[in-house]
Design a protein around this motif. Structure first.
Motif, PDB file in Angstrom:
ATOM      1  N   ILE A  69     -21.616  11.328  -9.889  1.00 43.27           N
ATOM      2  CA  ILE A  69     -20.333  11.244 -10.571  1.00 43.27           C
ATOM      3  C   ILE A  69     -19.540  10.106  -9.945  1.00 43.27           C
ATOM      4  N   ALA A  70     -18.702   9.484 -10.739  1.00 41.24           N
ATOM      5  CA  ALA A  70     -17.883   8.365 -10.277  1.00 41.24           C
ATOM      6  C   ALA A  70     -16.437   8.826 -10.145  1.00 41.24           C
ATOM      7  N   ARG A  71     -15.797   8.407  -9.058  1.00 42.87           N
ATOM      8  CA  ARG A  71     -14.393   8.763  -8.851  1.00 42.87           C
ATOM      9  C   ARG A  71     -13.737   7.674  -7.994  1.00 42.87           C
ATOM     10  N   THR A  72     -12.629   7.150  -8.456  1.00 42.58           N
ATOM     11  CA  THR A  72     -11.895   6.150  -7.690  1.00 42.58           C
ATOM     12  C   THR A  72     -10.947   6.853  -6.731  1.00 42.58           C
ATOM     13  N   ILE A  73     -11.064   6.543  -5.444  1.00 45.45           N
ATOM     14  CA  ILE A  73     -10.268   7.163  -4.385  1.00 45.45           C
ATOM     15  C   ILE A  73      -9.506   6.066  -3.651  1.00 45.45           C
ATOM     16  N   ASP A  79      -2.538  22.518  -3.048  1.00 44.38           N
ATOM     17  CA  ASP A  79      -2.369  21.299  -3.832  1.00 44.38           C
ATOM     18  C   ASP A  79      -2.830  20.098  -3.012  1.00 44.38           C
ATOM     19  N   ALA A  80      -3.844  19.407  -3.511  1.00 41.55           N
ATOM     20  CA  ALA A  80      -4.326  18.182  -2.864  1.00 41.55           C
ATOM     21  C   ALA A  80      -4.186  17.048  -3.866  1.00 41.55           C
ATOM     22  N   MET A  81      -3.308  16.108  -3.541  1.00 38.02           N
ATOM     23  CA  MET A  81      -3.063  14.968  -4.412  1.00 38.02           C
ATOM     24  C   MET A  81      -3.760  13.741  -3.846  1.00 38.02           C
ATOM     25  N   THR A  82      -4.807  13.288  -4.513  1.00 39.92           N
ATOM     26  CA  THR A  82      -5.568  12.143  -4.041  1.00 39.92           C
ATOM     27  C   THR A  82      -5.225  10.928  -4.886  1.00 39.92           C
ATOM     28  N   PRO A  83      -4.663   9.865  -4.277  1.00 41.57           N
ATOM     29  CA  PRO A  83      -4.350   8.674  -5.068  1.00 41.57           C
ATOM     30  C   PRO A  83      -5.612   8.087  -5.677  1.00 41.57           C
ATOM     31  N   GLU A  84      -5.526   7.755  -6.952  1.00 38.84           N
ATOM     32  CA  GLU A  84      -6.599   7.009  -7.602  1.00 38.84           C
ATOM     33  C   GLU A  84      -6.212   5.529  -7.613  1.00 38.84           C
ATOM     34  N   THR A  85      -5.061   5.249  -8.226  1.00 38.86           N
ATOM     35  CA  THR A  85      -4.466   3.910  -8.225  1.00 38.86           C
ATOM     36  C   THR A  85      -2.980   4.087  -7.935  1.00 38.86           C
ATOM     37  N   MET A 126       0.850  -1.198   0.000  1.00 38.05           N
ATOM     38  CA  MET A 126       0.000   0.000   0.000  1.00 38.05           C
ATOM     39  C   MET A 126       0.885   1.247   0.000  1.00 38.05           C
ATOM     40  N   THR A 127       0.663   2.146  -0.936  1.00 42.65           N
ATOM     41  CA  THR A 127       1.499   3.344  -1.040  1.00 42.65           C
ATOM     42  C   THR A 127       0.850   4.569  -0.417  1.00 42.65           C
ATOM     43  N   TRP A 128      -0.330   4.416   0.144  1.00 40.65           N
ATOM     44  CA  TRP A 128      -1.006   5.566   0.745  1.00 40.65           C
ATOM     45  C   TRP A 128      -1.533   5.201   2.135  1.00 40.65           C
ATOM     46  N   ILE A 129      -1.904   6.231   2.873  1.00 42.12           N
ATOM     47  CA  ILE A 129      -2.458   6.060   4.212  1.00 42.12           C
ATOM     48  C   ILE A 129      -3.980   6.016   4.070  1.00 42.12           C
ATOM     49  N   THR A 130      -4.605   4.992   4.592  1.00 41.15           N
ATOM     50  CA  THR A 130      -6.039   4.805   4.352  1.00 41.15           C
ATOM     51  C   THR A 130      -6.911   5.653   5.274  1.00 41.15           C
ATOM     52  N   ASN A 131      -6.632   5.633   6.560  1.00 42.30           N
ATOM     53  CA  ASN A 131      -7.498   6.332   7.519  1.00 42.30           C
ATOM     54  C   ASN A 131      -7.191   7.826   7.554  1.00 42.30           C
ATOM     55  N   ARG A 132      -7.528   8.494   6.482  1.00 38.15           N
ATOM     56  CA  ARG A 132      -7.317   9.930   6.348  1.00 38.15           C
ATOM     57  C   ARG A 132      -8.412  10.523   5.453  1.00 38.15           C
ATOM     58  N   TRP A 133      -8.537  11.838   5.522  1.00 42.53           N
ATOM     59  CA  TRP A 133      -9.449  12.551   4.621  1.00 42.53           C
ATOM     60  C   TRP A 133      -8.718  12.870   3.317  1.00 42.53           C
ATOM     61  N   TYR A 134      -9.375  12.600   2.202  1.00 43.10           N
ATOM     62  CA  TYR A 134      -8.839  12.932   0.884  1.00 43.10           C
ATOM     63  C   TYR A 134      -9.862  13.767   0.118  1.00 43.10           C
ATOM     64  N   VAL A 135      -9.368  14.704  -0.665  1.00 40.82           N
ATOM     65  CA  VAL A 135     -10.262  15.477  -1.525  1.00 40.82           C
ATOM     66  C   VAL A 135     -10.788  14.559  -2.619  1.00 40.82           C
ATOM     67  N   HIS A 170      -6.244  15.175 -13.999  1.00 36.85           N
ATOM     68  CA  HIS A 170      -6.024  13.750 -13.789  1.00 36.85           C
ATOM     69  C   HIS A 170      -4.645  13.446 -14.350  1.00 36.85           C
ATOM     70  N   ILE A 171      -3.760  12.882 -13.516  1.00 34.14           N
ATOM     71  CA  ILE A 171      -2.379  12.678 -13.930  1.00 34.14           C
ATOM     72  C   ILE A 171      -2.041  11.186 -13.888  1.00 34.14           C
ATOM     73  N   ALA A 172      -1.438  10.706 -14.952  1.00 33.79           N
ATOM     74  CA  ALA A 172      -1.026   9.305 -15.029  1.00 33.79           C
ATOM     75  C   ALA A 172       0.340   9.128 -14.381  1.00 33.79           C
ATOM     76  N   CYS A 173       0.362   9.298 -13.045  1.00 35.85           N
ATOM     77  CA  CYS A 173       1.592   9.072 -12.296  1.00 35.85           C
ATOM     78  C   CYS A 173       1.253   8.793 -10.840  1.00 35.85           C
ATOM     79  N   ASP A 174       2.203   8.228 -10.121  1.00 35.38           N
ATOM     80  CA  ASP A 174       2.111   8.010  -8.677  1.00 35.38           C
ATOM     81  C   ASP A 174       1.944   9.361  -7.981  1.00 35.38           C
ATOM     82  N   TYR A 175       1.027   9.447  -7.032  1.00 40.69           N
ATOM     83  CA  TYR A 175       0.759  10.726  -6.373  1.00 40.69           C
ATOM     84  C   TYR A 175       1.990  11.279  -5.664  1.00 40.69           C
ATOM     85  N   ARG A 176       2.900  10.402  -5.268  1.00 42.84           N
ATOM     86  CA  ARG A 176       4.094  10.869  -4.565  1.00 42.84           C
ATOM     87  C   ARG A 176       5.037  11.630  -5.482  1.00 42.84           C
ATOM     88  N   LEU A 177       4.978  11.374  -6.778  1.00 38.92           N
ATOM     89  CA  LEU A 177       5.786  12.150  -7.720  1.00 38.92           C
ATOM     90  C   LEU A 177       5.322  13.604  -7.760  1.00 38.92           C
TER      91      LEU A 177
END
Length: 342
Positions: free
Chosen positions: A22-26, A254-260, A1-10, A142-149
């Motif tokens: 609307i559909a959005r993968t978070i 800047d709010a970076m929300t991981p999709e995948t 897992m590359t992200w923290i789950t128990n947090r608020w994301y935009v 929408h960016i095709a990259c890892d949110y950490r980049l």
């Protein structure tokens, strides 16, 4: 897992969510968002509990949604209220997962982790977005990259000299040393550039041509946000790294929300404390900022492709990368602790 789950994301801008779902993968989970008649927001897992068709494809009926496949009717509380065969009793177990959701600072925030742990008081403090004397607007990529980049990019502004040559970049950025401060799970990287020519973006905002003191103070706010205090003040106006409202000041949001693992929802904007009543300037400012971020998107997507094409190579960290390296370390530590606790 590359992200923290128990947090608020935009999950969305407030203006994106209306009566139509609307559909959005978070963080890897499919989420459907819509507003009820009272304008409050519903965040529901985007899968019908019957045959898993996305509920976002369904039909709205009042505050409920009817699955487009077999007609199961789901209320805004996630519970089924009507079966495909209307004479059948609705089993209590037939329900869709709801996610805690809060509107704040012009954003719709969703909690993907354990619902019982969702505390609205822990939503990241984007204070300039709601403070008197400030105005705020922005956009989405929408960016095709890892949110950490994206976090790496925002915590190391030396790239501006080359990526944003025609707007906010200037050689003085690379000539000025940075100071990196870590305070618990927060990271701050700051530059103070005294007595320099302002770049075009800031000269136009200042509405005069003079030597300025320029600052860039990047704040990493976990789990995946960066606020950048930026601006310029005329030399001699009394601006300092700690107090700098004398010229034109903004806060890049800047709010970076991981999709995948390899895609990101990037919500960006600029809050500012000057010309706040000028709606036309706000629109032009947003358009200019969007062009700047489009330049970043091109670089970040190319970087992600190169990383995929070169799996034997690793990212290296130099002195300019102190902020991003520290931010990544915090994400890794918090995500690992969450797995242990879970």
């Amino acid at each position: 897992m590359t992200w923290i789950t128990n947090r608020w994301y935009v999950a969305a801008w407030d203006s994106e969510v209306d009566r139509t779902p609307i559909a959005r993968t978070i963080c890897g989970e499919p989420v459907m968002l819509y507003r009820k008649l009272d304008r409050s927001v519903v965040a529901m897992r985007d899968a019908c509990p019957h045959r898993l068709l996305p509920l976002s494809m369904g039909f709205k009926e009042g505050d409920s949604i009817r699955c487009r496949y077999h007609g199961l009717l789901i209320g805004p509380d996630g519970a089924a209220t009507e079966m495909p065969i209307k004479s059948e009793k609705v089993p209590k177990a037939v329900c869709a997962t709801l996610y805690p959701v809060v509107e704040k600072h012009r954003f719709v925030w969703v909690w993907i982790g354990e619902a019982a742990k969702a505390d609205p008081a822990t939503i990241p403090d984007f204070w300039p977005c709601s403070a008197p004397g400030w105005t705020f607007d922005g956009g989405y990529n929408h960016i095709a990259c890892d949110y950490r980049l994206v976090i790496d990019n925002l915590m190391d502004l030396s790239h501006e000299t080359y990526v944003h040559q025609g707007s906010i970049g200037q050689q003085e950025i690379n000539e000025t040393p940075i100071e990196t401060i870590v305070d618990g799970v927060a990271v701050r990287v700051q530059r103070w550039m005294p007595g320099i020519e302002p770049p075009p973006f800031w000269r136009d905002a200042l509405r005069t041509d003079c030597l300025v003191d320029r600052w860039q103070i990047c704040h990493f706010v976990e789990p995946s946000n960066v606020l950048i205090d930026v601006g310029v003040a005329p030399v001699g106006s009394g601006a300092t790294p700690d107090h700098h409202d004398q010229g034109v000041r903004g806060m890049v949001i800047d709010a970076m929300t991981p999709e995948t693992d390899g895609t990101t929802h990037y919500f960006w904007g600029m809050a500012r404390n000057f010309d706040i009543e000028d709606a036309g300037f706000t629109a032009r400012f947003k358009a200019q900022q969007g062009q700047v971020f489009d330049e970043d998107v091109a670089v970040l997507e190319a970087q992600q492709k190169s990383m995929t094409a070169n799996p034997d190579m690793k990212l290296r960290g130099y002195s300019i990368d102190q902020g991003s390296v520290r931010a990544r370390a915090i994400i890794t530590r918090l995500a690992s602790a969450e797995l242990v606790d879970g």
